[in-house]
Design a protein around this motif. Structure first.
Motif, PDB file in Angstrom:
ATOM      1  N   GLY A  46       0.828  -1.203   0.000  1.00  0.00           N
ATOM      2  CA  GLY A  46       0.000   0.000   0.000  1.00  0.00           C
ATOM      3  C   GLY A  46       0.862   1.252   0.000  1.00  0.00           C
ATOM      4  N   ASN A  47       0.205   2.399  -0.148  1.00  0.00           N
ATOM      5  CA  ASN A  47       0.891   3.689  -0.200  1.00  0.00           C
ATOM      6  C   ASN A  47       1.765   3.969   1.004  1.00  0.00           C
ATOM      7  OD1 ASN A  47       0.396   4.784  -2.632  1.00  0.00           O
ATOM      8  ND2 ASN A  47      -1.453   5.905  -2.035  1.00  0.00           N
ATOM      9  N   PHE A  94      -4.170  -5.908   5.437  1.00  0.00           N
ATOM     10  CA  PHE A  94      -3.046  -4.964   5.416  1.00  0.00           C
ATOM     11  C   PHE A  94      -2.133  -5.299   6.593  1.00  0.00           C
ATOM     12  CE2 PHE A  94      -6.500  -2.841   3.238  1.00  0.00           C
ATOM     13  CZ  PHE A  94      -5.860  -2.271   2.132  1.00  0.00           C
ATOM     14  N   ILE A 131       0.250  -6.112   1.559  1.00  0.00           N
ATOM     15  CA  ILE A 131      -1.152  -6.462   1.292  1.00  0.00           C
ATOM     16  C   ILE A 131      -1.190  -7.917   0.829  1.00  0.00           C
ATOM     17  CG2 ILE A 131      -3.212  -5.929  -0.074  1.00  0.00           C
ATOM     18  CD1 ILE A 131      -2.083  -3.087  -0.483  1.00  0.00           C
ATOM     19  N   LYS A 181       4.329   3.707  -7.159  1.00  0.00           N
ATOM     20  CA  LYS A 181       3.413   4.576  -6.414  1.00  0.00           C
ATOM     21  C   LYS A 181       3.054   5.803  -7.266  1.00  0.00           C
ATOM     22  CE  LYS A 181       3.190   7.048  -1.990  1.00  0.00           C
ATOM     23  NZ  LYS A 181       3.736   7.103  -0.624  1.00  0.00           N
ATOM     24  N   THR A 200      -8.965  -9.322   1.996  1.00  0.00           N
ATOM     25  CA  THR A 200      -7.728  -8.527   1.944  1.00  0.00           C
ATOM     26  C   THR A 200      -7.276  -8.117   3.333  1.00  0.00           C
ATOM     27  OG1 THR A 200      -8.362  -7.677  -0.222  1.00  0.00           O
ATOM     28  CG2 THR A 200      -6.690  -6.429   0.953  1.00  0.00           C
TER      29      THR A 200
END
Length: 456
Positions: free
Chosen positions: A17-18, A32, A23, A99, A30
């Protein structure tokens, strides 16, 4: 299959992820996972379960990813300063390149095949690059003085005097100041009660000049018994500036606005390329001068100046990009809403004997139209380097109205960059070049430079 809090599962990390969290999917659900690296097989425990996704704690790495490395820093995981130390540097660069690309496609709506992205510019040495560090000082429950950085999303200090992103002088300064506080029974600030004296230690280092600055942020008017503190700090090679900064407000803003000199001078000097800057404890200054030079050289290359252009630099700060551009342009105008920054910008222009850079205090959307209407000052090139939230729409509208041939957009957040580029490209501009610059290695942040050209 329903997944609940405290379930323990094994999963493969397939994406990131950002914010650098891994993930993975368990039966299509899903999760995180902070501290997991793409390619890891991990055992995790669900901490928070929503309907379609959840957050899990990394219990153990079952099979490490080929990109997983041993972090240089032993407390990289609990500390909130770095997010990517467990990932090889090549993979960090790939993550940042993706990204930028993902934000431009998802938020900007640009088809991937239309994005003229160039390879990200990484660092030769992705550690020890920060020229500024601010360490909070607190007492622990036993009354011992501790310092370090906050654990992620908290104000709990992870006790640590050696940060691998900063310079080695930081640890020497902390050892000296804390030993002096202990000898003299000088108290550390207590956030909850609002009492105690020493709040933070700010350290700055000039990479090109080797000058060192120490500023103690204090919850009071002055410090006593400083003779041996000064004597010990002066043992550090390059010590140039020792000051205090008064901040008696109960706030999480670090600095106050009053600086008092204890020894030496109130500023240090440093260079970005050939341009010299005087930096006080309150000056805004780029924290990674080596990569700032790379970023600004990229912006300058994108602007492609030939010596007869009028350039506007919006959100100019202390004039760092403006002075870089002035070396190649006919005239540069910088605009910034913070009056102290404009004072610094004018001073830096004088310091470098640059006479073709002029600075205005105010909002870009007020200053530009005013100068255009009253003095017919147009813009061949507009450069913007806005804060994380990107440009105000009124600034974008002003840029469109000024119709510069080129816009060079420098961004520290590719999500707001993508949003703003979408707007500008709807109003007569097209994206010609875009490139990431890794200015904050080991963290998830990435700088981006982008060239827009007006459509004929």
């Amino acid at each position: 299959m329903n997944h609940r809090k405290n379930d323990v599962l094994t999963l493969k990390i397939e994406d990131m992820g950002n914010d650098g969290e891994g993930i993975g999917k368990a039966d299509g659900y899903t999760l995180f996972v902070k501290d997991a690296v793409i390619g890891d097989e991990v055992e995790v425990k669900i901490m928070k379960a929503k309907k379609h996704y959840g957050y899990a704690h990394l219990e153990k790495v079952v099979t490490p990813s080929p990109y997983r490395v041993e972090p240089l820093c032993p407390i990289a995981r609990p500390c909130g300063g770095c997010q990517l130390q467990a990932m090889s540097y090549e993979e960090q660069l790939r993550f940042k390149q993706n990204k930028v690309l993902n934000n431009l496609t998802r938020i900007g709506g640009f088809p991937e095949s239309d994005i003229p992205i160039e390879p990200i510019l990484g660092m030769d040495e992705p550690f020890y690059y920060r020229n500024k560090a601010v360490f909070p000082i607190r007492a622990d429950k036993d009354g011992n003085l501790i310092t370090g950085f906050y654990a992620g999303r908290t104000h709990n200090i992870i006790n640590n005097r050696r940060c691998y992103l900063g310079v080695k002088e930081n640890e020497q300064v902390l050892d000296i100041v804390i030993a002096w506080m202990e000898r003299n029974h000088i108290t550390a600030y207590d956030e909850a009660a609002g009492n105690g004296l020493v709040r933070h230690i700010l350290i700055r280092y000039g990479f090109s000049t080797k000058e060192v600055m120490v500023c103690l942020v204090i919850n009071g008017k002055n410090l006593s018994r400083t003779e041996d503190l000064i004597e010990d700090l002066r043992e550090i090679p390059g010590m140039t500036s020792i000051t205090t900064c008064t901040n008696t407000k109960q706030t999480n803003v670090i600095m106050g606005d009053k600086i008092d000199l204890l020894w030496g001078q109130t500023y240090i000097t440093d260079y970005i390329g050939k341009i010299q800057f005087q930096i006080s404890p309150l000056s805004f200054y780029q924290v990674n001068p080596a990569q700032t030079k790379v970023l600004y050289e990229t912006a300058l290359e994108y602007a492609d100046l030939h010596g007869d252009e009028t350039v506007w630099d919006l959100y100019c700060g202390i004039g760092t990009i403006s002075l870089f551009l002035a070396q190649k342009a006919k005239q540069v105008y910088g605009v910034e809403i913070v009056p102290e920054a404009i004072k610094d910008a004018r001073h830096n222009a004088k310091l470098n004997k640059i006479e073709n850079a002029k600075f205005f205090t105010g909002r870009a959307e007020d200053v530009l139209p005013d100068k255009y209407e009253k003095e017919q000052i147009h813009a061949d090139v507009i450069v913007v380097d806005p804060p994380r939230k990107g440009c105000e729409e009124s600034v974008l509208d002003t840029m469109i109205q000024m119709q510069p041939e080129k816009i060079v957009y420098v961004s520290c957040d590719s999500a707001t960059l993508a949003r703003d580029l979408k707007y500008l490209c709807r109003h007569g501009y097209e994206m010609k070049r875009v490139r990431g610059v890794d200015q904050f290695s080991q963290t998830v942040h990435v700088e981006t430079a982008c060239l827009l050209v007006r459509k004929p």
